[in-house]
Design a protein around this motif. Structure first.
Motif, PDB file in Angstrom:
ATOM      1  N   GLN A   1      73.740  32.440  51.114  1.00 40.04           N
ATOM      2  CA  GLN A   1      73.725  32.640  52.562  1.00 40.04           C
ATOM      3  C   GLN A   1      73.557  31.342  53.339  1.00 40.04           C
ATOM      4  O   GLN A   1      73.843  31.286  54.528  1.00 40.04           O
ATOM      5  CB  GLN A   1      72.634  33.643  52.958  1.00 40.04           C
ATOM      6  CG  GLN A   1      71.215  33.148  52.736  1.00 40.04           C
ATOM      7  CD  GLN A   1      70.679  33.447  51.351  1.00 40.04           C
ATOM      8  OE1 GLN A   1      71.440  33.767  50.435  1.00 40.04           O
ATOM      9  NE2 GLN A   1      69.383  33.364  51.184  1.00 40.04           N
TER      10      GLN A   1
ATOM     11  N   ALA B   1      76.413  41.010  46.643  1.00 36.42           N
ATOM     12  CA  ALA B   1      76.765  41.834  47.803  1.00 36.42           C
ATOM     13  C   ALA B   1      77.846  41.115  48.593  1.00 36.42           C
ATOM     14  O   ALA B   1      77.713  39.931  48.903  1.00 36.42           O
ATOM     15  CB  ALA B   1      75.536  42.078  48.670  1.00 36.42           C
ATOM     16  N   PHE B   2      78.905  41.808  48.901  1.00 41.51           N
ATOM     17  CA  PHE B   2      80.033  41.234  49.631  1.00 41.51           C
ATOM     18  C   PHE B   2      80.339  42.134  50.818  1.00 41.51           C
ATOM     19  O   PHE B   2      80.657  43.304  50.656  1.00 41.51           O
ATOM     20  CB  PHE B   2      81.251  41.109  48.715  1.00 41.51           C
ATOM     21  CG  PHE B   2      82.465  40.582  49.415  1.00 41.51           C
ATOM     22  CD1 PHE B   2      82.527  39.271  49.842  1.00 41.51           C
ATOM     23  CD2 PHE B   2      83.556  41.401  49.633  1.00 41.51           C
ATOM     24  CE1 PHE B   2      83.647  38.774  50.476  1.00 41.51           C
ATOM     25  CE2 PHE B   2      84.682  40.922  50.268  1.00 41.51           C
ATOM     26  CZ  PHE B   2      84.725  39.604  50.698  1.00 41.51           C
ATOM     27  N   TYR B   3      80.196  41.593  52.006  1.00 39.11           N
ATOM     28  CA  TYR B   3      80.430  42.353  53.238  1.00 39.11           C
ATOM     29  C   TYR B   3      81.472  41.631  54.088  1.00 39.11           C
ATOM     30  O   TYR B   3      81.135  40.808  54.928  1.00 39.11           O
ATOM     31  CB  TYR B   3      79.126  42.504  54.027  1.00 39.11           C
ATOM     32  CG  TYR B   3      78.040  43.175  53.271  1.00 39.11           C
ATOM     33  CD1 TYR B   3      78.024  44.561  53.132  1.00 39.11           C
ATOM     34  CD2 TYR B   3      77.036  42.460  52.653  1.00 39.11           C
ATOM     35  CE1 TYR B   3      77.028  45.203  52.430  1.00 39.11           C
ATOM     36  CE2 TYR B   3      76.030  43.087  51.941  1.00 39.11           C
ATOM     37  CZ  TYR B   3      76.042  44.454  51.835  1.00 39.11           C
ATOM     38  OH  TYR B   3      75.060  45.080  51.138  1.00 39.11           O
ATOM     39  N   PRO B   4      82.727  41.891  53.859  1.00 39.53           N
ATOM     40  CA  PRO B   4      83.751  41.199  54.643  1.00 39.53           C
ATOM     41  C   PRO B   4      83.709  41.640  56.119  1.00 39.53           C
ATOM     42  O   PRO B   4      83.717  42.822  56.415  1.00 39.53           O
ATOM     43  CB  PRO B   4      85.061  41.622  53.991  1.00 39.53           C
ATOM     44  CG  PRO B   4      84.756  42.911  53.331  1.00 39.53           C
ATOM     45  CD  PRO B   4      83.308  42.854  52.939  1.00 39.53           C
ATOM     46  N   LYS B   5      83.577  40.667  56.971  1.00 40.58           N
ATOM     47  CA  LYS B   5      83.583  40.908  58.415  1.00 40.58           C
ATOM     48  C   LYS B   5      82.620  42.009  58.822  1.00 40.58           C
ATOM     49  O   LYS B   5      82.979  42.963  59.501  1.00 40.58           O
ATOM     50  CB  LYS B   5      84.990  41.233  58.891  1.00 40.58           C
ATOM     51  CG  LYS B   5      85.957  40.089  58.681  1.00 40.58           C
ATOM     52  CD  LYS B   5      87.307  40.397  59.293  1.00 40.58           C
ATOM     53  CE  LYS B   5      88.239  39.222  59.073  1.00 40.58           C
ATOM     54  NZ  LYS B   5      89.523  39.415  59.702  1.00 40.58           N
ATOM     55  N   ASP B   6      81.361  41.887  58.385  1.00 43.56           N
ATOM     56  CA  ASP B   6      80.383  42.920  58.719  1.00 43.56           C
ATOM     57  C   ASP B   6      79.879  42.802  60.157  1.00 43.56           C
ATOM     58  O   ASP B   6      79.111  43.617  60.618  1.00 43.56           O
ATOM     59  CB  ASP B   6      79.207  42.913  57.745  1.00 43.56           C
ATOM     60  CG  ASP B   6      78.342  41.668  57.878  1.00 43.56           C
ATOM     61  OD1 ASP B   6      78.723  40.744  58.599  1.00 43.56           O
ATOM     62  OD2 ASP B   6      77.295  41.629  57.228  1.00 43.56           O
ATOM     63  N   ASP B   7      80.331  41.767  60.873  1.00 44.62           N
ATOM     64  CA  ASP B   7      79.976  41.570  62.279  1.00 44.62           C
ATOM     65  C   ASP B   7      78.479  41.463  62.512  1.00 44.62           C
ATOM     66  O   ASP B   7      77.979  41.873  63.550  1.00 44.62           O
ATOM     67  CB  ASP B   7      80.564  42.698  63.149  1.00 44.62           C
ATOM     68  CG  ASP B   7      82.069  42.701  63.127  1.00 44.62           C
ATOM     69  OD1 ASP B   7      82.655  41.596  63.057  1.00 44.62           O
ATOM     70  OD2 ASP B   7      82.663  43.783  63.164  1.00 44.62           O
ATOM     71  N   SER B   8      77.751  40.916  61.541  1.00 46.66           N
ATOM     72  CA  SER B   8      76.311  40.760  61.726  1.00 46.66           C
ATOM     73  C   SER B   8      76.048  39.563  62.641  1.00 46.66           C
ATOM     74  O   SER B   8      76.856  38.664  62.783  1.00 46.66           O
ATOM     75  CB  SER B   8      75.609  40.565  60.394  1.00 46.66           C
ATOM     76  OG  SER B   8      76.006  39.334  59.805  1.00 46.66           O
TER      77      SER B   8
END
Length: 72
Positions: free
Chosen positions: A43, A63-70
């Protein structure tokens, strides 16, 4: 309209057929196989290698979050 639905169905079946053929390709991995060594950024952008993590821990979760908009 039925011609478009038929075309979409044919394309969907072609894509799904291609995906299932890839799973059985020589050299592919299956669920439960041991992962090969790889390096990913953490991160903070530092490089982390799987073998380095496993030296000090019993396992790893990726953990893979493509474009999670966080916001973080």
């Amino acid at each position: 309209m039925p011609k478009i639905s038929l075309l979409i169905l044919i394309l969907l079946l072609a894509v799904l057929g291609g995906c299932s053929a890839h799973k059985h390709a020589k050299g592919s991995q299956a669920v439960g196989d041991i992962a090969g060594d790889f390096t990913l950024p953490d991160q903070n952008g530092a490089a982390v290698t799987l073998s380095q993590v496993l030296e000090t821990h019993n396992g790893a979760v990726i953990a893979f979050y493509p474009k999670d908009d966080s916001k973080n």
